[in-house]
Design a protein around this motif. Structure first.
Motif, PDB file in Angstrom:
ATOM      1  N   VAL A   1      50.614  74.660  80.949  1.00 50.50           N
ATOM      2  CA  VAL A   1      50.541  73.280  81.427  1.00 50.50           C
ATOM      3  C   VAL A   1      51.841  72.564  81.084  1.00 50.50           C
ATOM      4  O   VAL A   1      52.394  72.740  80.000  1.00 50.50           O
TER       5      VAL A   1
ATOM      6  N   ASP B   1      39.812  76.616  81.431  1.00 49.28           N
ATOM      7  CA  ASP B   1      40.271  77.788  80.697  1.00 49.28           C
ATOM      8  C   ASP B   1      41.006  78.811  81.548  1.00 49.28           C
ATOM      9  O   ASP B   1      41.694  79.681  81.004  1.00 49.28           O
TER      10      ASP B   1
ATOM     11  N   LEU C   1      44.306  66.989  77.432  1.00 51.42           N
ATOM     12  CA  LEU C   1      44.586  68.428  77.466  1.00 51.42           C
ATOM     13  C   LEU C   1      43.331  69.243  77.179  1.00 51.42           C
ATOM     14  O   LEU C   1      43.173  70.344  77.720  1.00 51.42           O
ATOM     15  N   ASN C   2      42.418  68.728  76.355  1.00 56.59           N
ATOM     16  CA  ASN C   2      41.154  69.415  76.067  1.00 56.59           C
ATOM     17  C   ASN C   2      40.307  69.603  77.327  1.00 56.59           C
ATOM     18  O   ASN C   2      39.438  70.478  77.357  1.00 56.59           O
TER      19      ASN C   2
ATOM     20  N   SER D   1      41.078  78.311  73.300  1.00 56.33           N
ATOM     21  CA  SER D   1      40.780  77.578  74.525  1.00 56.33           C
ATOM     22  C   SER D   1      41.428  76.193  74.461  1.00 56.33           C
ATOM     23  O   SER D   1      41.812  75.726  73.392  1.00 56.33           O
ATOM     24  N   TRP D   2      41.491  75.539  75.602  1.00 55.45           N
ATOM     25  CA  TRP D   2      42.037  74.174  75.643  1.00 55.45           C
ATOM     26  C   TRP D   2      41.165  73.226  74.830  1.00 55.45           C
ATOM     27  O   TRP D   2      41.670  72.293  74.227  1.00 55.45           O
ATOM     28  N   LYS D   3      39.881  73.497  74.789  1.00 56.35           N
ATOM     29  CA  LYS D   3      38.978  72.646  74.007  1.00 56.35           C
ATOM     30  C   LYS D   3      39.262  72.738  72.508  1.00 56.35           C
ATOM     31  O   LYS D   3      38.908  71.838  71.750  1.00 56.35           O
TER      32      LYS D   3
ATOM     33  N   ARG E   1      48.552  80.250  74.899  1.00 54.83           N
ATOM     34  CA  ARG E   1      48.741  79.252  75.957  1.00 54.83           C
ATOM     35  C   ARG E   1      50.023  78.489  75.662  1.00 54.83           C
ATOM     36  O   ARG E   1      50.454  78.408  74.511  1.00 54.83           O
TER      37      ARG E   1
ATOM     38  N   LEU F   1      42.315  72.828  71.222  1.00 58.25           N
ATOM     39  CA  LEU F   1      43.608  72.215  70.913  1.00 58.25           C
ATOM     40  C   LEU F   1      43.395  71.013  69.997  1.00 58.25           C
ATOM     41  O   LEU F   1      42.634  70.106  70.315  1.00 58.25           O
TER      42      LEU F   1
ATOM     43  N   THR G   1      41.443  70.626  80.189  1.00 59.20           N
ATOM     44  CA  THR G   1      42.058  71.640  81.043  1.00 59.20           C
ATOM     45  C   THR G   1      41.121  72.844  81.189  1.00 59.20           C
ATOM     46  O   THR G   1      40.597  73.339  80.185  1.00 59.20           O
TER      47      THR G   1
ATOM     48  N   ILE H   1      52.197  74.790  76.357  1.00 60.07           N
ATOM     49  CA  ILE H   1      52.245  73.395  76.795  1.00 60.07           C
ATOM     50  C   ILE H   1      53.709  72.994  76.795  1.00 60.07           C
ATOM     51  O   ILE H   1      54.400  73.160  75.786  1.00 60.07           O
TER      52      ILE H   1
END
Length: 172
Positions: free
Chosen positions: A107, A102, A97-98, A153-155, A7, A157, A100, A9
Motif C-alpha cells: 500500500v 488481506d 490502514l487496518n 494482517s492489516w488488522k 507487507r 498493524l 485494508t 507500506i
C-alpha cells in the motif's frame, strides 16, 4: 497471498505546494512540487515495489502529487481518494490502514505532515538503520517517502511492529 508474507507500506508526503489565496484543501502544487513529484515517482519505480493499492488524501496537492508520481510507475495500482487522510492523526491513519483487505500486499498512502512523519516514527521499531539515519537528518520534507515492512494482517498493524527499510527525500 499468505498473511505470513511481509507487507509493505509506502508513506509518501505530498510535493511542495503553492500558497495562493485559497483554502488549505485547495492549494495546488508549486512548480518545484510538480518536478519533485515526478522524480519521487521515478524513485518509487526504481524501488521495484509492486504497489497494489494507493490511498490518497482528497486535498488538491496530494491528488496532483499522486497523478504525477503514478505516471512514472510501471503498474498503476487501484487508487482510493480518502478524505479521512487530510489532517489525520497517526492513530486515525493506522485505523484506516487496518481496513485494508488481506489480499492487498503493498500500500502507498499519499498524505500530509505532521501525520505521515509521525506515523512512520510510531509504526517503526527502534532499530537504527541507514534509512533511519537519513530520515533523522532530513526530516520528512515535501515529496519524501518512507518504506516500511511488517508481518501479519492489516488488522494487526499497530505501533512498533514495522521496520523502516527505505527512505527517500528530494535534493535540497
Amino acid at each position: 497471498m499468505s498473511v505470513a508474507e511481509p507487507r509493505r507500506i509506502v508513506l509518501f508526503r505530498h510535493a511542495k505546494a503553492d500558497w495562493p489565496q485559497v483554502n488549505d484543501r485547495e492549494r495546488p502544487l508549486a512548480e518545484r512540487g510538480r518536478k519533485d513529484a515526478a522524480v519521487a515517482g521515478r524513485r518509487l519505480a526504481d524501488s521495484g515495489i509492486p504497489l497494489d493499492l494507493a490511498l490518497c488524501s482528497t486535498a488538491v496537492r496530494t491528488r496532483e502529487t499522486w497523478k504525477l508520481a503514478v505516471h512514472e510507475l510501471p503498474h498503476r495500482p487501484k487508487t482510493v481518494y480518502e478524505e479521512r487522510i487530510y489532517e489525520a492523526s497517526p492513530g486515525e491513519l493506522i485505523a484506516l490502514l487496518n481496513e485494508t483487505p488481506d489480499d492487498v500486499h503493498n500500500v502507498i498512502l499519499i498524505g500530509h505532515n505532521p501525520g505521515v512523519h509521525a506515523l512512520t516514527d510510531i509504526l517503526t521499531d527502534s532499530a537504527e538503520s541507514e534509512a533511519h539515519e537519513r530520515m533523522s537528518r532530513r526530516g520528512f520534507p515535501a515529496s519524501s517517502f518512507a518504506v516500511l515492512t511488517f508481518d501479519g494482517s492489516w488488522k494487526s498493524l499497530e505501533p512498533a511492529v514495522a521496520t523502516l527499510t527505505d527512505y527517500w527525500a528530494p535534493e535540497e
